[in-house]
Scaffold this motif. Structure first.
Motif, short mmCIF file in Angstrom:
data_model
loop_
_atom_site.label_atom_id
_atom_site.label_comp_id
_atom_site.label_asym_id
_atom_site.label_seq_id
_atom_site.Cartn_x
_atom_site.Cartn_y
_atom_site.Cartn_z
N UNK A 532 0.82 -1.22 0.00
CA UNK A 532 0.00 0.00 0.00
C UNK A 532 0.85 1.27 0.00
N UNK A 533 2.13 1.10 -0.31
CA UNK A 533 3.03 2.24 -0.31
C UNK A 533 3.23 2.73 -1.73
N UNK A 534 3.11 4.03 -1.92
CA UNK A 534 3.33 4.63 -3.23
C UNK A 534 4.82 4.94 -3.38
N UNK A 535 5.45 4.33 -4.37
CA UNK A 535 6.86 4.60 -4.62
C UNK A 535 7.05 5.88 -5.41
N UNK A 536 8.23 6.43 -5.33
CA UNK A 536 8.56 7.65 -6.08
C UNK A 536 8.98 7.25 -7.49
N UNK A 537 8.09 7.46 -8.45
CA UNK A 537 8.35 7.12 -9.85
C UNK A 537 8.74 8.40 -10.58
N UNK A 538 9.87 8.37 -11.25
CA UNK A 538 10.35 9.52 -12.01
C UNK A 538 9.70 9.53 -13.38
N UNK A 539 9.19 10.68 -13.81
CA UNK A 539 8.53 10.81 -15.11
C UNK A 539 9.37 11.72 -16.01
N UNK A 540 9.62 11.25 -17.23
CA UNK A 540 10.42 12.00 -18.18
C UNK A 540 9.79 11.95 -19.56
#
Length: 784
Positions: A532-540
């Motif tokens: 249930x943890x939202x990971x830090x996803x990098x968007x490019x």
């Protein structure tokens, strides 16, 4: 191959970034060879013996300015005598401290090689000065700095094991006070070129119903006396034992041990035909009772040109069982040994004095019958070998030579007790591992020193929550855990570190948390707790034109994780040469881009069956990315470029001419490396190096197009290895004749490719050439 994690993809030397981030401390002086350490946690003192000096450091912070020093150099006359003996005046003709231990409540005792004439002295602890005239040390200390040696001071009695004199036999001795004892060398030599690595006192008298004696165990490697086809002229690992209250025999074995017995320690992988016969180091982990004692050993192979290590664990009960088993017998004083099947004298030879013997009026070893002592003299070797606790190594690792280790126990949130191992290598790395169901899971790998050098000693302190490591250049202090390095729930849980847990916002040290009810930890599997943890996803975003090549980078935080690329929800197949993609641990390379390759690319890290999104790229591939320039612009551009080239060539020729005049010679090197951005933030043996990309919140601020820079691996700029494991380019780009692949510019967002420029042709030539060579779809096993 052990499991391992890599919490940080960039190298952090202990004395730079890591010093500030993880509480690392470093001590260094003009002395070298910090090989002997004594930790007294209650008084917060770490005593360190080096070449020509002894130091008293603050155990809580060894870098503090409160360090005390005793200089104890060999005299110029003694150094001269050492040179006349043919010894090395750069390494051997000095006073190397080999023994440094507590003697009584007020004094320490130390011995040094003193340029091949050993001396010993007492240290007044309160004033930290040598309190007496140095005394003769040739019976307590080896002559050389590298001779195998171990020593214990127990109740003011000095027990040592070494080869004490030049061309002498190895020996186990009790030196003082009287009676002095040693091992026997005739008619059966008890030790055969033994190389000692450790010793330990086990207080087996505590809680003994038989009135047993305490015992001292010695660990060493020697030439095998069992000349069989399997072990002919090979070396074997041994454990020997003597009783603490042994006084020698009355007539037979006078001034000799009456309780000496030895047997073999085995550590092997039969399925691979690997037999680890060389014992490098031993760590003893006491239990709640003497019977719960564990011995951890680091083993190596006899082949000196092959680097490999194994860690095996032995129980005291298994060692005791071997010493209670059958004896070996030497036939005709030769090399033929077989199990003894004859009658065994009473009382059993080699045992300590117990209540049963005292009831028979045998109160000391001097009361033992001659037939018992004669049997001991001729039968020092036991037939039964000591097998590891799990009948196989806890760890087997190729390409690594471990030198020293320490073991710490930690209580997991699941209520189980876990054994955490800290292992130093011959190149100055520290590996932290946890024993999970008889298998070692390597949690992290940390480089301790900028220059490769062996870890000479390793100690662990619960009170200071530290691990101390000595080396040729200095001493390093690290905390037992640094959970703050794990920046996400997945990193914290996947690490499987018993010291660390996720509290919902950050990775914290368990022992520092009063309320542990909300902490998340999964040591057994390393998979559960972050659903249930939202990971830090990098968007490019990427915009390129048709026919160009583009590299989509994906930085994995764990060496156990493998990258998985998806394009609009479909898995990208990057190992087929005709697919238009190449995948590797660094990222995904799109070759000769087509419009149908546009879409949303997502890189996942897959570990333990769990898929975690790392970065997404919205890639747009267009035909009309850049309108064709007119002819006038082309001519102006060509004139400008040619003029610039002339200026650059002129400057280069002037510079080269100047270098030749002043005598500089060498290969090309890259200057101002900080301005370059690399494909990988790592470096491997093939010349793939990092050029110092700036990181901000885990994202690369500047990227770049792939450019090939000629050069050779060994002349490239020095690169920092990431926690001991080399990362690689996309597999088909590896091992390109020593070329270095440097990322000069790669734009984020909507930046366009430069007009009229494409490196596709040059890269495609290399890729076409690579098609005819063997593909490496996975990194070398040796790189793991």
């Amino acid at each position: 191959i052990p499991q391992q994690r890599n919490p940080s993809k960039k190298m952090k030397f202990c004395f730079t970034f890591y010093l500030k981030q993880s509480g690392c401390r470093h001590f260094q002086s003009s002395a070298v060879n910090y090989s002997t350490m004594l930790l007294e946690a209650d008084s917060e003192r770490l005593y360190v013996g080096a070449r020509g000096a002894v130091f008293a450091l603050n155990a809580s912070d060894i870098s503090a300015s409160s360090a005390l020093t005793i200089d104890w150099e060999a005299s110029p006359e003694q150094k001269h005598q050492c040179l006349l003996k043919g010894k090395d005046n750069k390494t051997e003709c000095f006073n190397h401290i080999r023994l440094l231990q507590r003697f009584n409540s007020t004094h320490l005792y130390m011995c040094g090689t003193n340029a091949y004439r050993p001396l010993c002295a007492y240290i007044d602890v309160e004033r930290f000065v040598i309190s007496s005239q140095p005394e003769e040390g040739r019976d307590k200390c080896p002559y050389g700095p590298t001779t195998g040696y171990t020593a214990l001071i127990i109740d003011q009695q000095i027990y040592t094991a070494s080869q004490y004199e030049f061309r002498s036999f190895p020996d186990i001795r009790r030196n003082s006070p009287s009676p002095t004892l040693k091992t026997e060398d005739a008619p059966t030599r008890w030790l055969n070129e033994a190389d000692f690595v450790g010793s330990v006192l086990v207080r087996e008298s505590v809680g003994s119903s038989a009135g047993d004696d305490d015992k001292i165990y010695f660990f060493f490697t020697e030439i095998s006396q069992q000349q069989t086809p399997t072990y002919s002229h090979s070396r074997v690992a041994r454990v020997a034992r003597v009783c603490k209250e042994d006084r020698g025999g009355h007539l037979t074995l006078q001034k000799r041990w009456t309780s000496f017995l030895k047997t073999r320690l085995t550590c092997s992988l039969p399925e691979y035909d690997f037999h680890f016969n060389i014992l490098r180091s031993v760590f003893t982990l006491p239990g709640q009772t003497p019977q719960d004692t564990f011995f951890y050993g680091i083993f190596g192979l006899e082949w000196k040109n092959v680097k490999a290590s194994a860690v095996c664990r032995f129980t005291l009960s298994e060692v005791q069982e071997a010493f209670q088993g059958p004896y070996m017998e030497n036939q005709d004083s030769g090399s033929k040994w077989k199990e003894y099947t004859g009658k065994i004298p009473d009382p059993r030879p080699g045992t300590c004095i117990t209540d049963a013997l005292r009831a028979r009026n045998m109160n000391f070893s001097t009361s033992l019958p001659d037939d018992v002592l004669n049997f001991v003299r001729r039968h020092p070797l036991m037939s039964k070998q000591v097998e590891p606790a799990d009948r196989r190594p806890l760890l087997f690792r190729r390409t690594t030579d471990y030198t020293h280790m320490g073991v710490h126990t930690a209580q997991g949130l699941d209520g189980q007790t876990y054994y955490v191992l800290y292992m130093g290598t011959d190149e100055g790395w520290l590996h932290k591992a946890v024993d999970i169901k008889g298998q070692l899971h390597i949690i992290e790998e940390l480089q301790l020193f900028e220059e490769p050098q062996p870890v000479n000693n390793l100690l662990i302190s619960d009170k200071q929550w530290s691990v101390y490591m000595g080396s040729p250049s200095g001493v390093v202090q690290l905390p037992l855990s640094s959970c703050g390095r794990y920046t996400s729930c997945y990193d914290c849980i996947f690490a499987r570190d018993p010291h660390c847990a996720w509290n919902g916002a950050e990775c914290v040290d368990v022992v520092m948390q009063a309320d542990r009810s909300t902490l998340i930890q999964d040591i057994q599997h390393g998979t559960e707790g972050c659903e249930n943890t939202q990971g830090d996803v990098v968007h490019r975003n990427r915009s390129v034109r048709v026919g160009d090549d583009v590299l989509l980078q994906c930085e994995l935080s764990s060496n156990l994780a493998t990258p998985l690329w998806m394009l609009d929800g479909r898995q990208v197949q990057g190992y087929d040469l005709n697919s238009g993609f190449r995948t590797g641990t660094d990222g995904l390379l799109i070759i000769d881009a087509r419009q149908d390759q546009s879409g949303l690319y997502t890189c996942y890290g897959v570990e333990n069956g769990v898929k975690v999104a790392i970065v997404t790229y919205n890639v747009t591939i267009r035909l009309d990315l850049h309108p064709p320039p007119n002819m006038k612009a082309i001519y102006l551009s060509l004139i400008t470029i040619l003029g610039g080239l002339c200026v650059v060539l002129t400057v280069v020729l002037i510079y080269v001419g100047f270098c030749l005049r002043v005598g500089h010679r060498g290969k090309y090197s890259i200057r101002a490396a900080a301005a370059l951005k690399t494909i990988s933030s790592h470096c491997n043996g093939n010349g793939i190096c990092n050029g110092g990309s700036k990181m901000h919140n885990g994202n690369i601020q500047d990227g770049g197009l792939l450019q090939i820079v000629p050069g050779e691996g060994h002349t490239s700029p020095r690169c920092d290895f990431s926690n001991g494991l080399s990362a690689t380019l996309p597999s088909v780009l590896r091992r390109m004749h020593g070329n270095s692949y440097v990322l000069l510019r790669q734009s984020d967002s909507e930046n366009m490719s430069p007009p009229g420029y494409s490196f596709a042709e040059e890269l495609n030539k290399i890729l076409e050439k690579r098609k005819r060579t063997q593909l490496l779809p996975r990194p070398d096993e040796s790189s793991v």
